[in-house]
Design a protein around this motif. Structure first.
Motif, mmCIF file in Angstrom:
data_model
loop_
_atom_site.group_PDB
_atom_site.id
_atom_site.type_symbol
_atom_site.label_atom_id
_atom_site.label_comp_id
_atom_site.label_asym_id
_atom_site.label_seq_id
_atom_site.Cartn_x
_atom_site.Cartn_y
_atom_site.Cartn_z
ATOM 1 N N VAL A 26 23.001 23.912 -13.582
ATOM 2 C CA VAL A 26 23.491 24.596 -12.377
ATOM 3 C C VAL A 26 24.994 24.839 -12.441
ATOM 4 C CG1 VAL A 26 23.846 24.299 -9.885
ATOM 5 C CG2 VAL A 26 21.628 23.799 -10.890
ATOM 6 N N PHE A 27 25.754 23.872 -12.925
ATOM 7 C CA PHE A 27 27.213 23.970 -12.933
ATOM 8 C C PHE A 27 27.785 24.255 -14.321
ATOM 9 C CE2 PHE A 27 26.273 20.959 -9.372
ATOM 10 C CZ PHE A 27 26.564 21.841 -8.346
ATOM 11 N N ARG A 28 27.014 24.911 -15.156
ATOM 12 C CA ARG A 28 27.451 25.233 -16.520
ATOM 13 C C ARG A 28 28.819 25.920 -16.496
ATOM 14 N NH1 ARG A 28 23.072 28.019 -18.478
ATOM 15 N NH2 ARG A 28 22.279 26.064 -19.263
ATOM 16 N N ASP A 29 29.701 25.509 -17.386
ATOM 17 C CA ASP A 29 31.049 26.071 -17.555
ATOM 18 C C ASP A 29 31.997 25.795 -16.388
ATOM 19 O OD1 ASP A 29 30.223 27.136 -20.013
ATOM 20 O OD2 ASP A 29 29.565 28.996 -19.073
ATOM 21 N N ASP A 30 31.655 24.903 -15.489
ATOM 22 C CA ASP A 30 32.530 24.544 -14.371
ATOM 23 C C ASP A 30 32.796 23.040 -14.455
ATOM 24 O OD1 ASP A 30 33.828 24.019 -11.995
ATOM 25 O OD2 ASP A 30 32.442 25.171 -10.754
ATOM 26 N N SER A 31 33.831 22.679 -15.183
ATOM 27 C CA SER A 31 34.074 21.260 -15.460
ATOM 28 C C SER A 31 34.333 20.455 -14.188
ATOM 29 C CB SER A 31 35.215 21.093 -16.453
ATOM 30 O OG SER A 31 36.396 21.678 -15.948
ATOM 31 N N ARG A 32 34.996 21.060 -13.202
ATOM 32 C CA ARG A 32 35.276 20.326 -11.972
ATOM 33 C C ARG A 32 33.984 20.007 -11.216
ATOM 34 N NH1 ARG A 32 39.123 23.110 -7.815
ATOM 35 N NH2 ARG A 32 37.285 23.370 -6.539
ATOM 36 N N ALA A 33 33.101 20.992 -11.085
ATOM 37 C CA ALA A 33 31.826 20.766 -10.391
ATOM 38 C C ALA A 33 30.931 19.824 -11.197
ATOM 39 C CB ALA A 33 31.117 22.094 -10.141
ATOM 40 N N LEU A 34 30.938 19.972 -12.511
ATOM 41 C CA LEU A 34 30.142 19.076 -13.367
ATOM 42 C C LEU A 34 30.575 17.629 -13.183
ATOM 43 C CD1 LEU A 34 29.906 21.126 -16.662
ATOM 44 C CD2 LEU A 34 27.975 20.283 -15.346
ATOM 45 N N GLN A 73 17.158 25.543 -7.035
ATOM 46 C CA GLN A 73 16.666 26.783 -6.443
ATOM 47 C C GLN A 73 17.680 27.533 -5.598
ATOM 48 O OE1 GLN A 73 13.064 25.766 -4.350
ATOM 49 N NE2 GLN A 73 11.872 25.656 -6.237
ATOM 50 N N THR A 74 18.707 26.875 -5.094
ATOM 51 C CA THR A 74 19.583 27.553 -4.140
ATOM 52 C C THR A 74 21.035 27.723 -4.573
ATOM 53 O OG1 THR A 74 20.076 25.514 -2.952
ATOM 54 C CG2 THR A 74 18.190 26.805 -2.184
ATOM 55 N N VAL A 75 21.520 26.924 -5.504
ATOM 56 C CA VAL A 75 22.932 27.010 -5.882
ATOM 57 C C VAL A 75 23.126 28.123 -6.906
ATOM 58 C CG1 VAL A 75 24.864 25.796 -6.958
ATOM 59 C CG2 VAL A 75 23.344 24.581 -5.392
ATOM 60 N N ILE A 76 24.068 29.017 -6.601
ATOM 61 C CA ILE A 76 24.435 30.102 -7.515
ATOM 62 C C ILE A 76 25.924 29.981 -7.795
ATOM 63 C CG2 ILE A 76 24.647 32.595 -7.803
ATOM 64 C CD1 ILE A 76 22.248 32.930 -5.997
ATOM 65 N N ARG A 89 26.922 34.492 -10.729
ATOM 66 C CA ARG A 89 26.218 34.259 -11.986
ATOM 67 C C ARG A 89 24.881 33.580 -11.712
ATOM 68 N NH1 ARG A 89 30.586 31.294 -15.650
ATOM 69 N NH2 ARG A 89 28.638 30.559 -16.513
ATOM 70 N N PRO A 90 23.892 34.362 -11.256
ATOM 71 C CA PRO A 90 22.576 33.757 -10.984
ATOM 72 C C PRO A 90 21.877 33.377 -12.284
ATOM 73 C CG PRO A 90 22.459 36.120 -10.705
ATOM 74 C CD PRO A 90 23.899 35.795 -10.983
ATOM 75 N N ARG A 91 21.082 32.315 -12.218
ATOM 76 C CA ARG A 91 20.295 31.903 -13.371
ATOM 77 C C ARG A 91 18.972 32.653 -13.373
ATOM 78 N NH1 ARG A 91 22.180 27.882 -10.820
ATOM 79 N NH2 ARG A 91 20.220 27.183 -9.956
ATOM 80 N N GLU A 92 18.258 32.595 -14.466
ATOM 81 C CA GLU A 92 16.986 33.314 -14.606
ATOM 82 C C GLU A 92 16.005 32.986 -13.491
ATOM 83 O OE1 GLU A 92 15.523 35.608 -16.685
ATOM 84 O OE2 GLU A 92 17.548 35.982 -17.419
ATOM 85 N N ASP A 93 15.939 31.729 -13.079
ATOM 86 C CA ASP A 93 14.946 31.359 -12.062
ATOM 87 C C ASP A 93 15.302 31.895 -10.671
ATOM 88 O OD1 ASP A 93 17.038 29.539 -12.387
ATOM 89 O OD2 ASP A 93 15.918 27.867 -11.543
ATOM 90 N N HIS A 94 16.522 32.435 -10.492
ATOM 91 C CA HIS A 94 16.878 33.072 -9.224
ATOM 92 C C HIS A 94 16.452 34.532 -9.165
ATOM 93 C CE1 HIS A 94 20.163 29.912 -8.669
ATOM 94 N NE2 HIS A 94 19.225 29.687 -7.776
ATOM 95 N N LEU A 95 16.298 35.135 -10.310
ATOM 96 C CA LEU A 95 15.994 36.560 -10.360
ATOM 97 C C LEU A 95 14.500 36.784 -10.171
ATOM 98 C CD1 LEU A 95 18.252 37.489 -13.387
ATOM 99 C CD2 LEU A 95 18.808 37.606 -10.961
ATOM 100 N N LEU A 96 14.167 37.612 -9.223
ATOM 101 C CA LEU A 96 12.774 37.937 -8.943
ATOM 102 C C LEU A 96 12.488 39.327 -9.488
ATOM 103 C CD1 LEU A 96 12.608 36.794 -5.236
ATOM 104 C CD2 LEU A 96 11.902 35.513 -7.248
ATOM 105 N N GLU A 97 11.234 39.564 -9.786
ATOM 106 C CA GLU A 97 10.850 40.894 -10.236
ATOM 107 C C GLU A 97 11.017 41.852 -9.062
ATOM 108 O OE1 GLU A 97 6.895 43.102 -11.836
ATOM 109 O OE2 GLU A 97 7.241 41.043 -12.478
#
Length: 109
Positions: A26-34, A73-76, A89-97
């Motif tokens: 969820v927090f990829r590339d965000d060292s502070r949030a990680l 499911q909710t953090v973007i 930067r939404p993740r794949e599981d956020h994107l709906l068809e």
């Protein structure tokens, strides 16, 4: 009694690992949030480390599982690109068809 304690211990360890994997995703590339999420997860597990009540442990496992679902499911992520612009930067599981609306639905035979 020992069997129940071992089962609870395994569930807790699985949840601990799952929360950390979700945090990393969820927090990829965000060292502070990680770092903040890592600290909070570790703090909560350490705070309840000596809990012996199976009912209380199961309640906390349920709460931790719910937290993992909400995070996943909710953090973007958003990245500031200008003073007044944020790139989401939404993740794949956020994107709906994306299916267009149809006034005359086709009946399946």
């Amino acid at each position: 009694m020992r069997k129940v304690n071992m089962d609870s211990r395994l569930k807790v360890l699985r949840l601990f690992k799952l929360l950390h994997r979700t945090r990393q995703n969820v927090f990829r590339d965000d060292s502070r949030a990680l770092g903040a999420a890592r600290q909070k997860i570790n703090e909560e597990f350490k705070k309840n480390r000596n809990e012996t009540s199976v009912e209380k442990i199961n309640e906390m496992i349920k709460l931790g599982s719910d937290v993992e679902i909400v995070l996943r499911q909710t953090v973007i992520q958003g990245v500031h690109v200008d003073d007044n612009k944020i790139l989401l930067r939404p993740r794949e599981d956020h994107l709906l068809e994306n299916v267009p609306y149809c006034d005359n639905p086709i009946k399946k035979a």
